[in-house]
Motif scaffolding. Structure first.
Motif, PDB file in Angstrom:
ATOM      1  N   LEU A  63      22.480  26.242  47.040  1.00 22.61           N
ATOM      2  CA  LEU A  63      22.887  27.610  47.360  1.00 22.61           C
ATOM      3  C   LEU A  63      24.310  27.883  46.874  1.00 22.61           C
ATOM      4  CD1 LEU A  63      21.917  30.183  48.750  1.00 22.61           C
ATOM      5  CD2 LEU A  63      22.885  29.304  50.864  1.00 22.61           C
ATOM      6  N   MET A  64      25.198  26.909  47.021  1.00 22.49           N
ATOM      7  CA  MET A  64      26.574  27.091  46.538  1.00 22.49           C
ATOM      8  C   MET A  64      26.618  27.196  45.014  1.00 22.49           C
ATOM      9  SD  MET A  64      29.002  24.723  48.866  1.00 22.49           S
ATOM     10  CE  MET A  64      28.030  23.735  49.957  1.00 22.49           C
ATOM     11  N   VAL A  65      25.865  26.343  44.345  1.00 24.46           N
ATOM     12  CA  VAL A  65      25.850  26.365  42.884  1.00 24.46           C
ATOM     13  C   VAL A  65      25.262  27.684  42.375  1.00 24.46           C
ATOM     14  CG1 VAL A  65      24.777  25.297  40.856  1.00 24.46           C
ATOM     15  CG2 VAL A  65      25.828  23.874  42.608  1.00 24.46           C
ATOM     16  N   LEU A  66      24.192  28.147  43.012  1.00 24.96           N
ATOM     17  CA  LEU A  66      23.580  29.414  42.597  1.00 24.96           C
ATOM     18  C   LEU A  66      24.519  30.595  42.837  1.00 24.96           C
ATOM     19  CD1 LEU A  66      19.916  28.907  43.795  1.00 24.96           C
ATOM     20  CD2 LEU A  66      20.707  29.116  41.447  1.00 24.96           C
ATOM     21  N   SER A  67      25.255  30.565  43.948  1.00 23.51           N
ATOM     22  CA  SER A  67      26.179  31.674  44.208  1.00 23.51           C
ATOM     23  C   SER A  67      27.320  31.673  43.190  1.00 23.51           C
ATOM     24  CB  SER A  67      26.716  31.609  45.635  1.00 23.51           C
ATOM     25  OG  SER A  67      27.507  30.466  45.805  1.00 23.51           O
ATOM     26  N   LEU A  68      27.800  30.499  42.807  1.00 21.06           N
ATOM     27  CA  LEU A  68      28.829  30.442  41.764  1.00 21.06           C
ATOM     28  C   LEU A  68      28.271  30.900  40.417  1.00 21.06           C
ATOM     29  CD1 LEU A  68      30.636  27.093  42.623  1.00 21.06           C
ATOM     30  CD2 LEU A  68      31.537  29.412  42.857  1.00 21.06           C
ATOM     31  N   ALA A  69      27.019  30.561  40.141  1.00 22.73           N
ATOM     32  CA  ALA A  69      26.403  30.973  38.877  1.00 22.73           C
ATOM     33  C   ALA A  69      26.248  32.492  38.813  1.00 22.73           C
ATOM     34  CB  ALA A  69      25.050  30.300  38.704  1.00 22.73           C
ATOM     35  N   THR A  70      25.846  33.114  39.917  1.00 24.81           N
ATOM     36  CA  THR A  70      25.726  34.576  39.911  1.00 24.81           C
ATOM     37  C   THR A  70      27.089  35.231  39.771  1.00 24.81           C
ATOM     38  OG1 THR A  70      25.739  34.617  42.330  1.00 24.81           O
ATOM     39  CG2 THR A  70      23.584  34.653  41.243  1.00 24.81           C
ATOM     40  N   HIS A  71      28.106  34.619  40.346  1.00 16.83           N
ATOM     41  CA  HIS A  71      29.456  35.165  40.197  1.00 16.83           C
ATOM     42  C   HIS A  71      29.906  35.084  38.739  1.00 16.83           C
ATOM     43  CE1 HIS A  71      33.558  36.224  41.119  1.00 16.83           C
ATOM     44  NE2 HIS A  71      33.965  35.145  40.484  1.00 16.83           N
ATOM     45  N   MET A  72      29.638  33.966  38.096  1.00 18.24           N
ATOM     46  CA  MET A  72      30.036  33.798  36.699  1.00 18.24           C
ATOM     47  C   MET A  72      29.265  34.744  35.788  1.00 18.24           C
ATOM     48  SD  MET A  72      32.457  31.709  36.825  1.00 18.24           S
ATOM     49  CE  MET A  72      32.742  31.165  35.164  1.00 18.24           C
ATOM     50  N   LEU A  73      28.000  34.966  36.063  1.00 17.50           N
ATOM     51  CA  LEU A  73      27.219  35.902  35.252  1.00 17.50           C
ATOM     52  C   LEU A  73      27.688  37.333  35.466  1.00 17.50           C
ATOM     53  CD1 LEU A  73      23.541  34.628  35.447  1.00 17.50           C
ATOM     54  CD2 LEU A  73      25.021  34.716  33.456  1.00 17.50           C
ATOM     55  N   GLY A  74      28.114  37.650  36.666  1.00 22.29           N
ATOM     56  CA  GLY A  74      28.583  38.990  36.965  1.00 22.29           C
ATOM     57  C   GLY A  74      29.929  39.296  36.360  1.00 22.29           C
ATOM     58  N   GLN A  75      30.708  38.289  36.001  1.00 13.97           N
ATOM     59  CA  GLN A  75      32.029  38.493  35.428  1.00 13.97           C
ATOM     60  C   GLN A  75      31.957  39.095  34.028  1.00 13.97           C
ATOM     61  OE1 GLN A  75      35.304  37.458  36.368  1.00 13.97           O
ATOM     62  NE2 GLN A  75      34.627  37.126  38.450  1.00 13.97           N
ATOM     63  N   GLY A  76      30.845  38.878  33.321  1.00  8.88           N
ATOM     64  CA  GLY A  76      30.739  39.319  31.937  1.00  8.88           C
ATOM     65  C   GLY A  76      30.794  40.820  31.768  1.00  8.88           C
ATOM     66  N   SER A  77      30.246  41.571  32.691  1.00  2.33           N
ATOM     67  CA  SER A  77      30.218  43.030  32.569  1.00  2.33           C
ATOM     68  C   SER A  77      31.186  43.634  33.575  1.00  2.33           C
ATOM     69  CB  SER A  77      28.803  43.550  32.805  1.00  2.33           C
ATOM     70  OG  SER A  77      28.356  43.158  34.082  1.00  2.33           O
ATOM     71  N   SER A  78      32.461  43.592  33.253  1.00  2.00           N
ATOM     72  CA  SER A  78      33.472  44.097  34.183  1.00  2.00           C
ATOM     73  C   SER A  78      33.501  45.617  34.228  1.00  2.00           C
ATOM     74  CB  SER A  78      34.853  43.560  33.811  1.00  2.00           C
ATOM     75  OG  SER A  78      35.185  44.002  32.510  1.00  2.00           O
ATOM     76  N   ASP A  79      32.949  46.287  33.192  1.00  2.00           N
ATOM     77  CA  ASP A  79      32.960  47.739  33.190  1.00  2.00           C
ATOM     78  C   ASP A  79      31.808  48.320  34.002  1.00  2.00           C
ATOM     79  OD1 ASP A  79      31.092  46.799  31.426  1.00  2.00           O
ATOM     80  OD2 ASP A  79      31.362  48.426  29.979  1.00  2.00           O
ATOM     81  N   ALA A  80      30.848  47.501  34.368  1.00  2.00           N
ATOM     82  CA  ALA A  80      29.718  47.985  35.155  1.00  2.00           C
ATOM     83  C   ALA A  80      30.156  48.218  36.602  1.00  2.00           C
ATOM     84  CB  ALA A  80      28.579  46.983  35.121  1.00  2.00           C
ATOM     85  N   VAL A  81      29.666  49.288  37.199  1.00  2.00           N
ATOM     86  CA  VAL A  81      29.988  49.612  38.581  1.00  2.00           C
ATOM     87  C   VAL A  81      28.932  48.965  39.462  1.00  2.00           C
ATOM     88  CG1 VAL A  81      30.275  51.467  40.234  1.00  2.00           C
ATOM     89  CG2 VAL A  81      31.065  51.756  37.898  1.00  2.00           C
TER      90      VAL A  81
END
Length: 117
Positions: A63-81
């Motif tokens: 669960l910790m690894v998956l939450s970090l992975a989703t955070h890292m994937l979400g960093q790519g589109s910083s212009d998305a709201v």
């Protein structure tokens, strides 16, 4: 990919909750009430406790690894709201009229910086 990771996180969270509910520090727990008592007798109580503990640690780490992975994937589109609050703040910022600074007329003298009292 992001949606897949979120679904996987939900599944791991659900399994983690089930494993935690199945164990009891004093023995018994839900595992003996819902048919896992036969497995406990077959494998032995000590082995079942070890298995549940290893599953708990495994699901928690996953669960910790998956939450970090989703955070890292979400960093790519910083212009998305991502939230309604961010969207409203951006709309308010873009809708606010920009006022030009007020300049005195060309023939007037500038105001003193520190008037005497």
């Amino acid at each position: 990919m992001f949606t897949f990771l979120i679904i996987l996180m939900l599944l791991v969270s659900f399994l983690l909750a089930l494993v935690v509910l199945a164990q009891n520090p004093k023995g018994g727990g839900i595992s003996s009430q819902f048919g896992a008592g036969g497995a406990a007798n077959l494998m032995g109580v000590k082995r079942t406790g070890d298995l549940l503990e290893k599953l708990t640690w495994g699901f928690a780490i996953a669960l910790m690894v998956l939450s970090l992975a989703t955070h890292m994937l979400g960093q790519g589109s910083s212009d998305a709201v991502r939230s309604i609050n961010q969207q409203r703040a951006q709309q308010t910022r873009s809708a606010a009229p920009v006022q030009a600074p007020v300049t005195p007329p060309a023939g007037s003298a500038p105001a003193p910086a520190n008037p005497a009292k």
